[in-house]
Design an enzyme around this catalytic site. Structure first.
Site, PDB file in Angstrom:
ATOM      1  N   SER A 132       1.916  85.261   4.047  1.00  0.00           N
ATOM      2  CA  SER A 132       0.209  84.997   3.864  1.00  0.00           C
ATOM      3  C   SER A 132      -0.306  86.584   3.715  1.00  0.00           C
ATOM      4  O   SER A 132       0.192  87.066   4.386  1.00  0.00           O
ATOM      5  CB  SER A 132       0.360  84.021   5.647  1.00  0.00           C
ATOM      6  OG  SER A 132      -0.544  85.143   5.875  1.00  0.00           O
ATOM      7  N   LYS A 133      -1.414  86.433   3.339  1.00  0.00           N
ATOM      8  CA  LYS A 133      -2.358  87.243   2.818  1.00  0.00           C
ATOM      9  C   LYS A 133      -2.443  87.851   4.048  1.00  0.00           C
ATOM     10  O   LYS A 133      -2.365  88.845   3.744  1.00  0.00           O
ATOM     11  CB  LYS A 133      -3.356  86.524   1.830  1.00  0.00           C
ATOM     12  CG  LYS A 133      -3.647  87.907   0.664  1.00  0.00           C
ATOM     13  CD  LYS A 133      -5.059  87.594  -0.032  1.00  0.00           C
ATOM     14  CE  LYS A 133      -4.754  86.682  -1.448  1.00  0.00           C
ATOM     15  NZ  LYS A 133      -5.898  86.219  -2.527  1.00  0.00           N
ATOM     16  N   ARG A 134      -2.832  87.080   5.211  1.00  0.00           N
ATOM     17  CA  ARG A 134      -3.667  87.577   6.393  1.00  0.00           C
ATOM     18  C   ARG A 134      -2.765  88.014   7.423  1.00  0.00           C
ATOM     19  O   ARG A 134      -2.852  88.845   8.356  1.00  0.00           O
ATOM     20  CB  ARG A 134      -4.452  86.208   6.988  1.00  0.00           C
ATOM     21  CG  ARG A 134      -5.841  86.305   8.171  1.00  0.00           C
ATOM     22  CD  ARG A 134      -6.437  84.936   8.577  1.00  0.00           C
ATOM     23  NE  ARG A 134      -5.322  84.208   8.602  1.00  0.00           N
ATOM     24  CZ  ARG A 134      -4.503  84.147   9.915  1.00  0.00           C
ATOM     25  NH1 ARG A 134      -5.297  84.708  10.739  1.00  0.00           N
ATOM     26  NH2 ARG A 134      -3.731  82.978  10.344  1.00  0.00           N
ATOM     27  N   LEU A 135      -1.274  86.731   7.086  1.00  0.00           N
ATOM     28  CA  LEU A 135      -0.258  87.477   8.229  1.00  0.00           C
ATOM     29  C   LEU A 135       0.437  88.793   7.932  1.00  0.00           C
ATOM     30  O   LEU A 135       1.201  89.902   8.857  1.00  0.00           O
ATOM     31  CB  LEU A 135       0.077  86.797   9.012  1.00  0.00           C
ATOM     32  CG  LEU A 135      -0.398  85.015   9.372  1.00  0.00           C
ATOM     33  CD1 LEU A 135      -0.173  84.218   9.638  1.00  0.00           C
ATOM     34  CD2 LEU A 135      -1.049  85.844  10.810  1.00  0.00           C
TER      35      LEU A 135
END
Ligand code: GLU
Length: 470
Positions: A239-242
């Protein structure tokens, strides 16, 4: 040069994802292994999402990873004319036809088919309609055979394919005149003489239709190799966020390109139980037959291990040069590659996992004014430490040659004079005095790197600090 020609065909809509970087690496390695050529093609047909910054990120990322290409970068949008020409050719040869079905009509028929328990593919309403150029708004569809296997022998997955009946006549040109992605890819790969298409498994489903296109163009399809996606810990989608997913992020965190390339090649490929691969070894050993079929996990610990390995092995000057930008960022001004810094780098390379970590540990050498770590100063630069530090300062000032043996003598005699205090009681205050923190390489090595004048003045400053506070 062999006839092998591979390509890396990223859509420049963001950063260079590690999945994309690995695809590039495999294409590069395969081309190099076979003495072939790598073509770089920027698939920028999504004009809204494609940007020049993203193109730059791709080019910089590849260059940083040491992946050179032989042709390109070419932009797919520059070939729009050629794509339109091929659609016209397919129309002229009746391998494609104009379709005037509107979106609403298609939607209604699709719903009815599904409601009746059927599976929807285009129902061929316009297939025999022979709509001419003046038929009004229309798309162009490829005439896909009603049945028969659209198959290939995938270099990773083996026998693959889908029956043509499951595909239906696919659109190859939109009603606004734009050829579709599948057409552009096939035409480009053909025109560029690509022999081996190595790409992510997310494209596995696209391949049957692309094979239908090759056949419609009376062309032999290239060999295909679909490589499994990179997943995160526990097999979860990255995930790009995590997760760290861009090459740029890893670079900024102080990973070396050699480590990154080595890490990427091993995510999904192996050669016996070898873990460390130089760029040349990758080019000599990579093969598609040993690529895994299942998704591969990106293990950050392994990257850290590899990075440490390459930091340890890197020639000194190259390591200093790689460190400089990180050090400059840390201290906020230009830093010179002095012999002292090179000596420190040799001391730090054994214990640094990243260049960021190494830069943090080298700050003390390159700053004019040392800032103490608050906790370390409170613990070690105490009133009680004052007298022993003072004696050490004076003893070191007398030293003729600034080396470990001489320092050891001074340290020993000062400790003896202060009731045989343990080495830590003396070394820790000295460490904080000269580096600002309580962690550094061996104390004699640290003092040696800093040099006599600076060491003495830092000890004097620490004595002042003890007396008068910061
Ligand atoms: N441009 C496509 C992508 O970035 C790749 C197309 C291909 O490799 O065939 O996913």
């Amino acid at each position: 040069m062999s006839g092998v020609r591979t390509r890396f065909a990223p859509s420049p809509t963001g950063f260079l994802h590690i999945g994309g970087a690995r695809t590039a690496l495999y294409n590069w390695a395969y081309a190099r292994r076979h003495g072939g050529a790598l073509v770089l093609r920027l698939e920028d047909t999504d004009r809204e999402r494609s940007t020049r910054e993203a193109e730059q990120a791709v080019l910089e990322g590849l260059a940083w990873l040491g992946l050179d290409w032989d042709e390109g970068p070419l932009r797919q949008t520059q070939r729009a004319e050629r794509h339109r020409e091929v659609v016209e050719e397919l129309l002229a040869r009746d391998r494609a036809y104009r379709c005037t079905c509107t979106r609403e009509e298609l939607e209604a028929r699709k719903e009815a088919t599904i409601a009746a328990g059927g599976k929807w593919t285009y129902d061929g309403r316009c297939r025999e309609a022979a709509h001419g150029r003046e038929c009004g708004p229309h798309t162009v569809r490829l005439r896909v055979p009603a049945a028969g296997l659209l198959g290939w022998d995938d270099a990773v997955f083996g026998a693959s394919g889908q029956d043509a009946s499951e595909i239906g006549d696919a659109i190859i040109r939109r009603s606004d005149g734009q050829p579709l992605y599948h057409l552009a890819v096939v035409v480009d790969d053909l025109d560029m003489g690509i022999t081996d298409v190595i790409r992510g498994t997310d494209h596995h489903n696209n391949t049957p239709l692309q094979i239908a296109l090759y056949r419609a163009l009376d062309a032999e399809p290239p060999r295909f190799a679909h490589v499994p996606l990179i997943v995160g810990a526990g097999g979860k989608k990255l995930s790009k966020r995590l997760d760290d997913v861009s090459v740029q992020q890893f670079r900024a965190q102080g990973y070396l390109p050699d480590a990154m390339r080595n890490w990427l090649v091993r995510i999904g490929w192996s050669h016996g139980d070898q873990e460390v691969f130089s760029r040349d070894e990758i080019a000599a050993l990579f093969d598609l037959g040993s690529v895994n079929r299942s998704s591969s996990q990106a293990d950050p610990e392994k990257l850290a291990w590899l990075n440490q390995h390459y930091i340890r092995e890197m020639p000194r000057d190259a390591l200093v040069a790689a460190l400089l930008p990180f050090l400059e960022r840390e201290v906020g001004h230009a830093v010179e590659a002095t012999p002292d810094l090179a000596a420190l780098v040799d001391l730090l390379r054994e214990r640094s996992k990243t260049l960021v970590e190494m830069a943090e540990r080298a700050v003390w050498l390159v700053v004019g004014n040392l800032a103490y770590d608050e906790k370390a100063a409170r613990k070690h630069l105490t009133e009680a430490a004052g007298p022993i530090l003072k004696d050490l300062h004076d003893g070191l000032a007398e030293l003729d040659s600034w080396d470990g043996a001489g320092m050891e003598r001074v340290f020993d005699s000062v400790r003896a004079a202060h009731g045989d205090v343990g080495m830590g009681k003396l070394a820790q205050p000295v460490r904080v005095a000269v580096t600002g923190s309580s962690a550094s390489p061996g104390i004699y090595e640290t003092l040696e790197v800093l040099g006599k004048p600076r060491s003495l003045s830092r000890l004097a400053e620490a004595l002042h600090f003890i007396k008068h506070g910061g």
